[in-house]
Design a protein around this motif. Sequence first.
Motif, PDB file in Angstrom:
ATOM      1  N   HIS A  26       0.716  -1.406   0.028  1.00  9.15           N
ATOM      2  CA  HIS A  26      -0.110   0.045  -0.095  1.00  9.15           C
ATOM      3  C   HIS A  26       0.840   1.307  -0.031  1.00  9.15           C
ATOM      4  O   HIS A  26       0.685   2.156  -0.892  1.00  9.15           O
ATOM      5  N   THR A  28       3.931   1.602  -1.028  1.00  3.58           N
ATOM      6  CA  THR A  28       4.766   1.623  -2.258  1.00  3.58           C
ATOM      7  C   THR A  28       3.984   2.253  -3.086  1.00  3.58           C
ATOM      8  O   THR A  28       4.312   3.306  -3.837  1.00  3.58           O
ATOM      9  N   ASN A  29       2.754   1.704  -3.481  1.00  2.00           N
ATOM     10  CA  ASN A  29       2.087   2.057  -4.613  1.00  2.00           C
ATOM     11  C   ASN A  29       1.529   3.812  -4.291  1.00  2.00           C
ATOM     12  O   ASN A  29       1.595   4.793  -5.038  1.00  2.00           O
ATOM     13  N   GLU A  30       1.257   4.017  -3.103  1.00  2.00           N
ATOM     14  CA  GLU A  30       0.889   5.484  -2.762  1.00  2.00           C
ATOM     15  C   GLU A  30       1.890   6.506  -2.906  1.00  2.00           C
ATOM     16  O   GLU A  30       1.828   7.412  -3.625  1.00  2.00           O
ATOM     17  N   VAL A  32       4.917   5.851  -4.748  1.00  2.00           N
ATOM     18  CA  VAL A  32       5.199   6.116  -6.361  1.00  2.00           C
ATOM     19  C   VAL A  32       4.056   6.763  -7.234  1.00  2.00           C
ATOM     20  O   VAL A  32       4.499   7.766  -7.860  1.00  2.00           O
ATOM     21  N   ALA A  33       2.781   6.868  -6.677  1.00  2.00           N
ATOM     22  CA  ALA A  33       1.932   7.575  -7.454  1.00  2.00           C
ATOM     23  C   ALA A  33       2.045   9.014  -6.938  1.00  2.00           C
ATOM     24  O   ALA A  33       1.853  10.072  -7.991  1.00  2.00           O
ATOM     25  N   LYS A  34       2.546   9.254  -5.677  1.00  2.00           N
ATOM     26  CA  LYS A  34       2.941  11.060  -5.344  1.00  2.00           C
ATOM     27  C   LYS A  34       4.274  11.391  -5.724  1.00  2.00           C
ATOM     28  O   LYS A  34       4.423  12.277  -6.193  1.00  2.00           O
ATOM     29  N   ARG A  35       5.132  10.285  -5.489  1.00  2.00           N
ATOM     30  CA  ARG A  35       6.465  10.985  -5.711  1.00  2.00           C
ATOM     31  C   ARG A  35       7.480  10.231  -6.795  1.00  2.00           C
ATOM     32  O   ARG A  35       8.614  10.288  -6.795  1.00  2.00           O
ATOM     33  N   SER A  36       6.666   9.147  -7.457  1.00  7.94           N
ATOM     34  CA  SER A  36       7.520   8.184  -8.500  1.00  7.94           C
ATOM     35  C   SER A  36       8.412   7.471  -7.915  1.00  7.94           C
ATOM     36  O   SER A  36       9.215   6.675  -8.688  1.00  7.94           O
ATOM     37  N   ARG A  67      10.924   1.105  -9.000  1.00  6.59           N
ATOM     38  CA  ARG A  67      11.014   2.578  -8.408  1.00  6.59           C
ATOM     39  C   ARG A  67      11.303   2.372  -6.721  1.00  6.59           C
ATOM     40  O   ARG A  67      10.916   3.415  -6.099  1.00  6.59           O
TER      41      ARG A  67
END
Length: 250
Positions: A26, A28-30, A32-36, A67
């Motif tokens: 959770h 990680t996905n958050e 990566v979505a916000k800060r790549s 990532r």
Amino acid sequence: MSSSAEIRVLTTPQELFAAAAEEIVHLTNEAVAKRSRFTIALSGGSTPKALYNLLATNARATLPWDRMYFFWSDERHVPPTDPDSNYRMADEAMLSKVPVPPGNIYRMPGENPDADATAEAYESSLRKFFQVKAGEFPKFDLILLGLGPDGHTASLFPGTAGLQEKSRLVIANRVEKLNTDRLSFTYPLINAAREVAFLVSGTDKAAVLCSVLEENVPGEQYPAKLIEPTDGKLVWFLDRAAASELPQAK
Ligand code: 6PG
């Protein structure tokens, strides 16, 4: 202990590691979505091995390994081939089994004889990676920690000089009772994280866990007590055996 700490008691060790793996997926996905990218500091010792195995198997296909950036919250003063190496444990349990680019793995070189120089160099690599200036503290997305039977965490042991460190990120902490220097993140770095998660499993941790979470004793006596994220989240992942002496378990 900060009153805002979230305490999650899972029935079995397997459920504990599954819950921790879910949290990492959770976060990680958050991130990566916000800060790549997702930045994580791994803990050592024996407890997290099963979690690393789980991430390398069940989550292997779902995690964006390219990532993800791996660091260590502490390391023993040994080569990466040594059975005591925290890097070796994580590599064997996870990193060697997943498609993470080698450049995303920031190992603490425990083999270097000069532990102070190693700590300074690792601190510089953190400042460069996170692009933070002197006096600023990088914000990890997640720092994993364990709890020693004496209340130590990372390599912040009771009665050691490292407990007083206020400005450094990484230190070589002399641990007389182990007759060694340990490489360790400091409180200011750990407490700057977006999330800090403790993994604690087994009855042998029940008494010290109760002292850390319940007793009104100085943090120097139980260094894990002084883990209080400044504006981040603190989560304790416990199994029932470890939580067995907590008032809420009675
Ligand atoms: C280390 C660790 C240390 C560990 C505790 C718990 O290098 O030893 O980072 O802080 O988390 O000692 O160890 P166990 O999980 O083996 O009980």
